[in-house]
Structure formats: C-alpha cells, structure tokens
Design a protein around this motif. Structure first.
Motif, mmCIF file in Angstrom:
data_model
loop_
_atom_site.group_PDB
_atom_site.id
_atom_site.type_symbol
_atom_site.label_atom_id
_atom_site.label_comp_id
_atom_site.label_asym_id
_atom_site.label_seq_id
_atom_site.Cartn_x
_atom_site.Cartn_y
_atom_site.Cartn_z
ATOM 1 N N GLN A 1 55.384 -91.054 -17.439
ATOM 2 C CA GLN A 1 54.447 -92.443 -18.217
ATOM 3 C C GLN A 1 55.768 -93.434 -18.122
ATOM 4 O O GLN A 1 56.863 -93.126 -17.653
ATOM 5 C CB GLN A 1 54.270 -92.086 -19.581
ATOM 6 N N LYS B 1 52.101 -96.418 -17.916
ATOM 7 C CA LYS B 1 51.342 -97.128 -16.983
ATOM 8 C C LYS B 1 51.971 -98.281 -16.264
ATOM 9 O O LYS B 1 52.326 -99.197 -17.309
ATOM 10 C CB LYS B 1 50.213 -97.185 -17.106
ATOM 11 N N GLU C 1 50.409 -95.601 -9.578
ATOM 12 C CA GLU C 1 49.882 -94.469 -10.474
ATOM 13 C C GLU C 1 51.221 -93.807 -11.131
ATOM 14 O O GLU C 1 52.233 -94.247 -10.974
ATOM 15 C CB GLU C 1 49.208 -93.517 -9.328
ATOM 16 N N THR C 2 50.870 -92.884 -11.986
ATOM 17 C CA THR C 2 51.862 -92.380 -12.845
ATOM 18 C C THR C 2 51.814 -90.784 -12.307
ATOM 19 O O THR C 2 52.089 -89.866 -13.118
ATOM 20 C CB THR C 2 51.601 -92.404 -14.394
#
Length: 263
Positions: free
Chosen positions: A25, A27, A53-54
């Motif tokens: 995390q 985003k 993306e994460t």
C-alpha cells in the motif's frame, strides 16, 4: 523531485505452490511503483516497472526456490527514471520460497471402499515452473523427500479422527465393513518450523450400501425381535382360540337341537 513521494507500506508476500505475489500500500496518485527483487547470490531483477497497481507477480524471478530474497519497492515518476538520484523505496521482509510457500490442496483422483478396505488415490498440486519438455513441475518434484501426505479419516457422523502418512500417492487403510467413512488429504513438510501443514483437500465420504441394522443399530433389532415374537405368538395362539370357539359353537348347536327334539 523524489523526496516528497510516499514510500510503500504493509509489504507482504503471498505464495501458494510457489506462485508468489507481492502486495503493498498505498494506491499511487501522481507517481508509480517499480519492484526490484534482490537475491543473496543472484543479480537484481526488475518487475512491474512503472505500475500503478499495488501488487506484482514475481514468480518467474524466484526460480531458485532455496534462495532468500528481499523486495525493494521504488516510488518513481516516469520523467525522472533516468536521473542519478535514487528514488525513495521500501524494503520487504526476507522471503525464501522453499521454506515459506504454502502447500496447496491435493486433488482426490479416485477412492473406493470395498469390504474393510478404504482406498484413496490423489494427485500433487502443480507449480508454475516447467520442465524442459513443457510440462509443469509438481510440488513433489521440487520438495522430493521433504514432502509427505496425511490421510485423515473418520466414521460418517462421528468425531473421532484417525490418520496415516505416506510419501506415495495412494492410501489403503482398514475400516469397519459396512460403515461409511469421510476423509481428506493434506500435504506436510515435517522439516519446517512454520507453514508445516498444507491446505486440506475437499472432504469426501464413501457411500456403501447399509442394512437397516447398520443404519439404526440395536433399537431396530429389538423392535424387530418384539414384532417376531408377537407374530409367532399369534400364529400359535390364534388357531387354538379359533379351534376352541369352533368346538364350543358345535356343542351349543347340538344342545339346542336336543332341546328342540325334546319339546
């Protein structure tokens, strides 16, 4: 510049049967991430370059499954990727696929219960890695003798479990004839300190034909015995009663005839 970009947090490794996903995390809003995988003896490899993306599938760069890796998650802006300034990054915990990947569910291929024998045949979970001929390696191919399987089995509607262990792909255990059994199979790595037990296979149950006595036990036997005694008693007593009634009827008829003749 880079100094104001947020760093990744809550970095986790998620790995089942050596398919490994890196997650983190937050985003990103106006920047991107790039993942670098650092091995103890291998070169740095980049994955998921400039991703918004994460998560990142890093399976293909962890082929040396006994190597220990760390992931550096870089926070970057595309225009500054070629700058000499080092972007901010966060470092994951160490990860060794061989000792940390979770063993997935074995697949039950066939099972049968004949008499007092329960037979179960199962198949290894496959990994994403392939042999030169293009076929997928199983977890057995990778773990070899470090991997064993347990069969847990119990009488249907009972809570008492038994278990047996094998390094092959089939079990044969002795059970009570005429009783249904439920079971599941689970891979185990005894040498591990953590993640020793793999995921459990689907629970399946046999379905042998059972008599009423197997189904309901002694209560039905007692009821049937009582019914049998009643039927036998009636079979003996009823003819005697009918015979006596018939004789009494005849005697009464004779007496009535004699009285009429006397009159």
């Amino acid at each position: 510049g880079y100094e104001n970009l947020p760093r990744a947090v809550n970095i986790t490794w998620s790995s089942i049967n050596f398919k490994t996903i890196l997650q983190w995390q937050p985003k990103p809003l106006d920047y991107f991430y790039t993942v670098e995988i650092h091995g103890q003896t291998s070169d740095v490899k980049r994955k998921c370059i400039l991703t918004s993306e994460t998560e990142c599938d890093v399976t293909d760069v962890l082929r040396n499954v006994k190597e220990t890796y760390t992931a550096h998650i870089l926070s970057v802006k595309p225009a500054e990727m070629d700058n000499f300034e080092e972007p901010p990054f966060a470092v994951s915990e160490k990860f060794t696929p061989y000792s940390q990947t979770v063993i997935g569910k074995p697949e039950i291929k066939d099972y049968s219960q004949k008499g007092s024998k329960l037979n179960v045949v199962f198949k290894d979970p496959l990994t994403p890695y392939i042999f030169p001929n293009g076929s997928f390696q199983s977890i057995q191919d990778i773990f070899q003798h470090d991997l064993e399987y347990k069969l847990y089995y119990w009488k249907d509607q009972s809570s008492g479990k038994k278990d047996v262990t094998t390094r092959s792909h089939n079990f044969e255990v002795s059970v009570d004839s005429g009783k249904n059994y439920c079971f599941y199979v689970q891979g185990i790595i005894p040498s591990r300190r953590e993640n020793r037990n793999g995921q459990e296979s689907t629970v399946l149950c046999t379905s042998v034909k059972r008599s009423i006595l197997d189904e309901y036990g002694t209560e039905v036997f007692i009821i049937l015995a009582v019914i049998a005694v009643v039927v036998i008693t009636l079979a003996i007593v009823l003819p005697v009663v009918l015979c006596k009634r018939k004789k009494a009827k005849r005697a009464r008829a004779v007496r009535e005839k004699e009285l009429l003749n006397g009159v």
